[in-house]
Design a protein around this motif. Structure first.
Motif, PDB file in Angstrom:
ATOM      1  N   SER A 150      14.898 -15.372  41.861  1.00  0.00           N
ATOM      2  CA  SER A 150      14.707 -16.577  41.045  1.00  0.00           C
ATOM      3  C   SER A 150      15.830 -17.578  41.239  1.00  0.00           C
ATOM      4  N   CYS A 158       8.775 -23.537  41.431  1.00  0.00           N
ATOM      5  CA  CYS A 158       8.465 -24.161  40.149  1.00  0.00           C
ATOM      6  C   CYS A 158       9.646 -24.045  39.182  1.00  0.00           C
ATOM      7  N   SER A 159      10.323 -22.903  39.211  1.00  0.00           N
ATOM      8  CA  SER A 159      11.486 -22.723  38.354  1.00  0.00           C
ATOM      9  C   SER A 159      12.568 -23.753  38.667  1.00  0.00           C
ATOM     10  N   LYS A 200       3.328 -15.856  45.713  1.00  0.00           N
ATOM     11  CA  LYS A 200       3.576 -15.920  44.275  1.00  0.00           C
ATOM     12  C   LYS A 200       5.069 -15.987  43.975  1.00  0.00           C
ATOM     13  N   LYS A 201       5.861 -15.152  44.627  1.00  0.00           N
ATOM     14  CA  LYS A 201       7.309 -15.189  44.421  1.00  0.00           C
ATOM     15  C   LYS A 201       7.893 -16.536  44.834  1.00  0.00           C
ATOM     16  N   SER A 255       6.658 -19.379  42.491  1.00  0.00           N
ATOM     17  CA  SER A 255       7.262 -19.205  41.166  1.00  0.00           C
ATOM     18  C   SER A 255       8.710 -19.679  41.170  1.00  0.00           C
ATOM     19  N   PHE A 301       5.018 -22.263  36.429  1.00  0.00           N
ATOM     20  CA  PHE A 301       4.202 -21.773  37.530  1.00  0.00           C
ATOM     21  C   PHE A 301       2.773 -21.580  37.038  1.00  0.00           C
ATOM     22  N   SER A 302       1.799 -21.825  37.913  1.00  0.00           N
ATOM     23  CA  SER A 302       0.394 -21.606  37.591  1.00  0.00           C
ATOM     24  C   SER A 302      -0.235 -20.693  38.638  1.00  0.00           C
ATOM     25  N   GLU A 303      -0.970 -19.686  38.187  1.00  0.00           N
ATOM     26  CA  GLU A 303      -1.671 -18.789  39.104  1.00  0.00           C
ATOM     27  C   GLU A 303      -2.680 -19.555  39.956  1.00  0.00           C
TER      28      GLU A 303
END
Length: 254
Positions: free
Chosen positions: A249, A171-172, A164-165, A168, A178-180
């Motif tokens: 990030s 995508c940033s 997830k990190k 995410s 971001f999509s789950e």
């Protein structure tokens, strides 16, 4: 005109590349293409890969036409993200990399021993050229020197450790939400999979998400030691020379 994001994910074989394709394809806004330069590569090299005849019949063998489709081809109505899964070793020296200027280029790394051991189970005899390390470095250097949008580099180990990190952050950097849905997908085959899938995709077809990271130190058989040393030198060079998406990030060394 729609705001489209065309992503080229550059990887060698056996490097969670198909799992990454699954993650993006599971998004509602994304369409994918699987190794679009494979037929061109086989035709030019004459290599006898599994399903060679089917591959040559399934897609164009002209890299120029493929590049045009990747950068200018119309996307499906609901598709604003076009994810392209590329094998770096499919890019032979004659390919003009200028088409990468129209894409957001991401480079996926993996420790060479893990790639070699996995690849050897399917093709016991191979050269370093088939693993894509040399070509990945070349494509990265081109993008770094010539493209307006800086290339992104990330290590697959981080994706497996913290999906997830990692996704995410990716995508940033790509300027898409971001999509789950990227974290879990239905098991099974996909129509978008290349015709070579029956020979290579058994593990990902049985998966519904990224497998847990394995931190075990992997040993390489003696007959692959020379290839391993060559590949590891390039792998470490990319790590030292590239800004890698890490556990924050912002981009930093991972």
């Amino acid at each position: 005109m729609r705001n489209e994001c065309r992503i080229a994910m550059w990887s060698g074989p056996r490097n969670i590349s198909t799992a990454m394709m699954r993650a993006f394809e599971n998004r509602a806004d994304t369409c994918v293409v699987d190794e679009p330069l494979y037929a061109y590569y086989l035709q030019q090299t004459g290599l006898q890969h599994p399903a060679r005849a089917e591959i040559l019949a399934s897609m164009s063998t002209r890299w120029q036409l493929v590049a045009e489709q990747l950068t200018q081809g119309a996307l499906d109505t609901n598709c604003t993200v076009f994810y392209q899964k590329h094998m770096t070793h499919h890019v032979l020296p004659e390919v003009d990399l200028a088409f990468t200027k129209h894409l957001k280029n991401v480079f996926l790394l993996r420790e060479p021993a893990k790639i070699i051991n996995s690849y050897a189970k399917i093709r016991p005899q191979f050269s370093i050229d088939e693993l894509g390390f040399v070509q990945q470095w070349h494509i990265y250097q081109y993008c770094l020197a010539n493209n307006t949008v800086p290339p992104i580099v990330m290590d697959s180990q981080w994706v497996l450790s913290e999906p997830k990190k990692a996704l995410s952050a990716l995508c940033s950097h790509l300027h898409i939400p971001f999509s789950e849905k990227m974290l879990c997908w239905p098991k099974g085959k996909r129509q978008s999979d290349g015709v070579w899938a029956p020979y290579w995709y058994a593990n990902v077809e049985a998966s519904c998400g990224f497998e847990k990271a394995n931190d075990t130190v992997v040993q390489v058989a003696p007959q692959y030691q020379k290839i391993y040393q060559q590949a590891r030198e390039i792998y470490l060079k990319m790590q030292r020379s590239a800004t890698l998406i890490a556990d924050k990030s912002s981009a930093e060394v991972y």
